[in-house]
Design an enzyme around this catalytic site. Sequence first.
Site, mmCIF file in Angstrom:
data_model
loop_
_atom_site.group_PDB
_atom_site.id
_atom_site.type_symbol
_atom_site.label_atom_id
_atom_site.label_comp_id
_atom_site.label_asym_id
_atom_site.label_seq_id
_atom_site.Cartn_x
_atom_site.Cartn_y
_atom_site.Cartn_z
ATOM 1 N N SER A 116 -2.370 -35.149 4.864
ATOM 2 C CA SER A 116 -3.791 -35.024 4.539
ATOM 3 C C SER A 116 -4.654 -35.741 5.563
ATOM 4 O O SER A 116 -4.233 -36.742 6.159
ATOM 5 C CB SER A 116 -4.025 -35.659 3.163
ATOM 6 O OG SER A 116 -5.388 -35.884 2.946
ATOM 7 N N TYR A 140 -4.026 -42.873 -2.300
ATOM 8 C CA TYR A 140 -3.468 -41.540 -2.025
ATOM 9 C C TYR A 140 -3.189 -41.381 -0.525
ATOM 10 O O TYR A 140 -2.086 -41.005 -0.112
ATOM 11 C CB TYR A 140 -4.456 -40.472 -2.515
ATOM 12 C CG TYR A 140 -4.216 -39.109 -1.945
ATOM 13 C CD1 TYR A 140 -3.156 -38.329 -2.399
ATOM 14 C CD2 TYR A 140 -5.037 -38.596 -0.940
ATOM 15 C CE1 TYR A 140 -2.929 -37.068 -1.862
ATOM 16 C CE2 TYR A 140 -4.818 -37.344 -0.408
ATOM 17 C CZ TYR A 140 -3.770 -36.587 -0.863
ATOM 18 O OH TYR A 140 -3.539 -35.353 -0.335
ATOM 19 N N LYS A 144 0.399 -40.889 1.750
ATOM 20 C CA LYS A 144 0.650 -39.816 2.730
ATOM 21 C C LYS A 144 1.080 -40.412 4.069
ATOM 22 O O LYS A 144 2.002 -39.918 4.731
ATOM 23 C CB LYS A 144 -0.607 -38.954 2.906
ATOM 24 C CG LYS A 144 -0.935 -38.087 1.696
ATOM 25 C CD LYS A 144 0.071 -36.950 1.555
ATOM 26 C CE LYS A 144 -0.158 -36.135 0.310
ATOM 27 N NZ LYS A 144 0.795 -35.059 0.141
#
Length: 316
Positions: A116, A140, A144
């Site tokens: 991402s 988050y 990643k």
Amino acid sequence: MKVLVIGGAGYIGSHVVKALLEANASVTVYDDLSTGHKINLFAKAAFVEGSILDYGRLEQTMRQGFDAVVHLAAKKAVGESMENPELYAENNLIGMVNILNAMSKSGCKVLVFSSSAAVYGMPEYLPVDENHPLNPINFYGFTKLESERLMAWYDRLKGIKYTALRYFNAAGYDPDGAVKGRDSKPQNLLPIVKEVVDGQRECLLIFGNDYDTRDGTCVRDYVHVSDLAAAHVLAIRRLLEGRPSAVYNLGTSNGVTVKEVVAAAEKVTGKPLPVRYVDRRPGDPAVLVASSKKAETELGWKPRYMRIEDIVKTEL
Ligand code: UDP
């Protein structure tokens, strides 16, 4: 080629499965259906219901023998990752370790991972290319980035070749209507616009109109999910040809404001979209736009959907 798509019943995963089937791959979907949908499964793909936290099932499945694995089974809600980091540590980090260990044990050597733009954090320059500093500002994005770093070590130590695809703002749905399952309780702009259009929500809350952009609302790089899916097929082929591990941004390089998304939706539906302006959402950069030159040059990837209206049309 024989491909295992982990998270293949989810939003992006089901589009990847469709693209792989169209490329004549033999596909097995591995999904726990926690957020994915049964109706997103394709009859031509085999299905194993299982979690990436169930190491035994994962390894047993991989022992069927696959040329490549695609991993799209991570949790993806930024806000939730800040409130419930335990859930994200477990699913996204332990899940990634399980996948790499199962690949290592079963001898599968090619992995394509859905990463991402969140790995970059606040942009220091634009457009953001792959050399931009990596400073995630939410948990988050951290998961990643750590997943990418884990893959780099398993490449060095176990010879597992990987490609991390750093998506910008994934948007739209399969133009043939083959993917029907929608995310429940969506948090992203386009699915929320869809709920407003369908009358499931009263209005769209626009998070801030005092940004230093052309109309005061945030600029993002919306990239069509079918274009993202195509990149996975190219990435698998490239690794199977023996090319080295790599990281690619996937975006269109076109910056679009929230108001322009609203205008596109109004044009598509022919009706005004009710909106209300509210405070900025913490952690939102004013502008986030990708440079995808590397993917164009090395993968031969070119997005087909370049106009926001064409993307929005497939979402609504
Ligand atoms: N946004 C908004 N209202 C919403 C959801 C999103 O105004 O209900 C804005 C958000 O501030 C950002 C853009 O839409 O500028 C895209 O947000 P999204 O959450 O879809 O993706 P992000 O850019 O955060 O990854």
